[in-house]
Design an enzyme around this catalytic site. Structure first.
Site, PDB file in Angstrom:
ATOM      1  N   ARG A 160       0.838  -1.209   0.000  1.00  0.00           N
ATOM      2  CA  ARG A 160       0.000   0.000   0.000  1.00  0.00           C
ATOM      3  C   ARG A 160       0.871   1.256   0.000  1.00  0.00           C
ATOM      4  O   ARG A 160       0.560   2.253  -0.653  1.00  0.00           O
ATOM      5  CB  ARG A 160      -0.935  -0.024   1.221  1.00  0.00           C
ATOM      6  CG  ARG A 160      -1.905   1.131   1.249  1.00  0.00           C
ATOM      7  CD  ARG A 160      -2.947   0.969   2.328  1.00  0.00           C
ATOM      8  NE  ARG A 160      -2.359   1.050   3.665  1.00  0.00           N
ATOM      9  CZ  ARG A 160      -3.037   0.805   4.789  1.00  0.00           C
ATOM     10  NH1 ARG A 160      -4.317   0.466   4.738  1.00  0.00           N
ATOM     11  NH2 ARG A 160      -2.460   0.894   5.961  1.00  0.00           N
ATOM     12  N   LYS A 200      -2.625   6.905   1.023  1.00  0.00           N
ATOM     13  CA  LYS A 200      -2.379   7.175   2.446  1.00  0.00           C
ATOM     14  C   LYS A 200      -1.364   8.313   2.576  1.00  0.00           C
ATOM     15  O   LYS A 200      -0.214   8.113   2.978  1.00  0.00           O
ATOM     16  CB  LYS A 200      -1.903   5.897   3.154  1.00  0.00           C
ATOM     17  CG  LYS A 200      -2.207   5.924   4.642  1.00  0.00           C
ATOM     18  CD  LYS A 200      -2.164   4.545   5.223  1.00  0.00           C
ATOM     19  CE  LYS A 200      -2.031   4.560   6.730  1.00  0.00           C
ATOM     20  NZ  LYS A 200      -3.077   5.261   7.436  1.00  0.00           N
ATOM     21  N   GLU A 245     -15.854   5.526   5.512  1.00  0.00           N
ATOM     22  CA  GLU A 245     -14.985   4.965   6.546  1.00  0.00           C
ATOM     23  C   GLU A 245     -14.965   5.903   7.746  1.00  0.00           C
ATOM     24  O   GLU A 245     -15.630   6.949   7.727  1.00  0.00           O
ATOM     25  CB  GLU A 245     -13.581   4.755   5.996  1.00  0.00           C
ATOM     26  CG  GLU A 245     -12.921   6.061   5.527  1.00  0.00           C
ATOM     27  CD  GLU A 245     -11.617   5.848   4.776  1.00  0.00           C
ATOM     28  OE1 GLU A 245     -10.939   4.848   5.024  1.00  0.00           O
ATOM     29  OE2 GLU A 245     -11.282   6.706   3.941  1.00  0.00           O
TER      30      GLU A 245
HETATM   31  C1  LIG Z   1      -8.551   6.581   6.724  1.00  0.00           C
HETATM   32  C2  LIG Z   1      -8.216   5.187   7.152  1.00  0.00           C
HETATM   33  N1  LIG Z   1      -9.066   4.190   6.843  1.00  0.00           N
HETATM   34  C3  LIG Z   1      -8.817   2.918   7.224  1.00  0.00           C
HETATM   35  C4  LIG Z   1      -7.681   2.584   7.932  1.00  0.00           C
HETATM   36  C5  LIG Z   1      -7.424   1.174   8.339  1.00  0.00           C
HETATM   37  O1  LIG Z   1      -6.288   0.658   7.689  1.00  0.00           O
HETATM   38  P1  LIG Z   1      -5.386  -0.475   8.353  1.00  0.00           P
HETATM   39  O2  LIG Z   1      -6.287  -1.630   8.619  1.00  0.00           O
HETATM   40  O3  LIG Z   1      -4.376  -0.789   7.313  1.00  0.00           O
HETATM   41  O4  LIG Z   1      -4.834   0.069   9.592  1.00  0.00           O
HETATM   42  C6  LIG Z   1      -6.776   3.593   8.268  1.00  0.00           C
HETATM   43  C7  LIG Z   1      -5.557   3.294   9.020  1.00  0.00           C
HETATM   44  O5  LIG Z   1      -4.500   3.395   8.547  1.00  0.00           O
HETATM   45  C8  LIG Z   1      -7.052   4.933   7.864  1.00  0.00           C
HETATM   46  O6  LIG Z   1      -6.201   5.916   8.158  1.00  0.00           O
END
Ligand SMILES: Cc1ncc(COP(=O)(O)O)c(C=O)c1O
Length: 329
Positions: A84, A181, A214
């Site tokens: 990612r 991200k 989310e």
């Molecule tokens: C906006 C957002 N959505 C979802 C997630 C969940 O991602 P992960 O399961 O990789 O921590 C995160 C965390 O990094 C996030 O910042």
């Protein structure tokens, strides 16, 4: 009455270092080790975990990051987080300072230098210093930074009693920015602050079509009355490594997960509210039940069996699976 203007001192290197140390003593932090490609090494004194102000990651938000966990002396699911990270770098037009294998090795070595067997690893890629313009300076060298720290912690009550969330009044990020991200978390920060100010635990983004997005730094999922685990599509939200792994585990172990199926689709708010369970998923929160959304009670208002079952599946996976890397302490 005249107010005497305070003369601002001109500082030399040792005085700056002294002030950085004073700042940390006023505000202790649990940062255990920090690698910087700019410093060409690892430091363990939080006062030394610094970055030049003119790095574009600081003043333009031109940088990306990711976070993985150290569990019982092993790094969990690092390859998925690195995949990612590289996708985010590409979308952000960020150059890599070294190869993926070298970044992976730096992360592992920094984890080892921390000496900690449980914690979080957050790493960043920056476009580098050298100008205050919008386009990075021609001479800018990309920066890579790795922090080993205590990680985010959440109240025990979130797991035993469940959380209360609200629909945020802030607009969801445009898909390109949501799936990348990047360090631009202003909407996420404002959403969480708004929720806390209004007495909720967190917020939820809804898209223009009325579909669930989310939460601040976690994904959202639901369990229908037919026991199907339903997750919003990943085209307008972050591809959570936790979500993706849990969807895989739930598909493979439906009995253990207490579900009859798994579906990734658009989730309308009205359908979501009618579900018997709502879950928050992420590397830091793992799996936590939501019992109230705005003024709507979810299910019977108590944490449900799927949230508990998925948490167990995830915790087992974090301790024994083929996704663990030994840290060479
Ligand atoms: C906006 C957002 N959505 C979802 C997630 C969940 O991602 P992960 O399961 O990789 O921590 C995160 C965390 O990094 C996030 O910042």
């Amino acid at each position: 009455m005249t107010v005497q203007a305070r003369t601002i001192p001109l500082l030399d290197g040792p005085k700056v270092l002294n002030e950085l140390k004073t700042l940390r003593s006023r505000q202790p932090v649990e940062y255990w080790a920090f690698y910087s490609s700019q410093l060409k090494g690892i430091v363990t004194d939080p006062a030394l975990m610094v970055i030049p102000f003119d790095d574009h990651i600081v003043h333009r938000g031109h940088g990306i990051f990711d976070t993985a966990a150290i569990v019982a002396g092993k790094i969990y699911d690092l390859e998925a987080h690195l995949d990612r990270f590289l996708r985010s770098a590409d979308r952000s037009k960020l150059r890599l300072p070294c190869s993926r294998v070298e970044m992976r090795d730096i992360i592992i070595q920094t984890a080892a230098a921390s000496g900690r067997r449980d914690g979080s690893i957050r790493y960043w890629l920056s476009s580098g210093p050298g100008s205050l313009e919008l386009t990075p300076a021609k001479s800018a060298e990309p920066g890579f930074f790795v922090m080993i720290f205590a990680g985010l912690s959440y109240p025990e009550r979130w797991y035993t009693e469940g959380l209360r969330v609200m629909t945020t009044t802030y607009p969801i990020k445009a898909p390109l920015y949501a799936i990348t991200k990047a360090t631009n978390y202003l909407p996420n920060v404002l959403m969480q602050m708004e929720a806390k100010e209004k007495g909720f635990d967190n917020g939820v983004f809804i898209d223009e079509d009325g579909n669930v997005g989310e939460s601040s730094n976690m994904n959202v999922a639901f369990v229908t009355k037919q026991h199907v685990l339903v997750h919003p599509k990943f085209d307008h939200i972050l591809s959570g490594c936790t979500s993706l792994r849990l969807l895989e585990l739930a598909r493979a172990h439906q009995d253990q997960a207490r579900v009859s199926g798994v579906e990734v689709c658009d989730v309308f708010v009205a359908d979501a509210c009618a579900c018997c369970e709502m879950l928050l998923l992420g590397s830091s929160i793992k799996v936590a039940p939501v019992i109230q959304w705005d003024d709507q009670t979810i299910g019977d208002g108590k944490p449900g069996p799927v949230s508990r079952a998925l948490l167990r599946l995830l915790e087992d996976d974090m301790r024994a699976s083929d996704r663990l890397i030994d840290v060479p302490y």
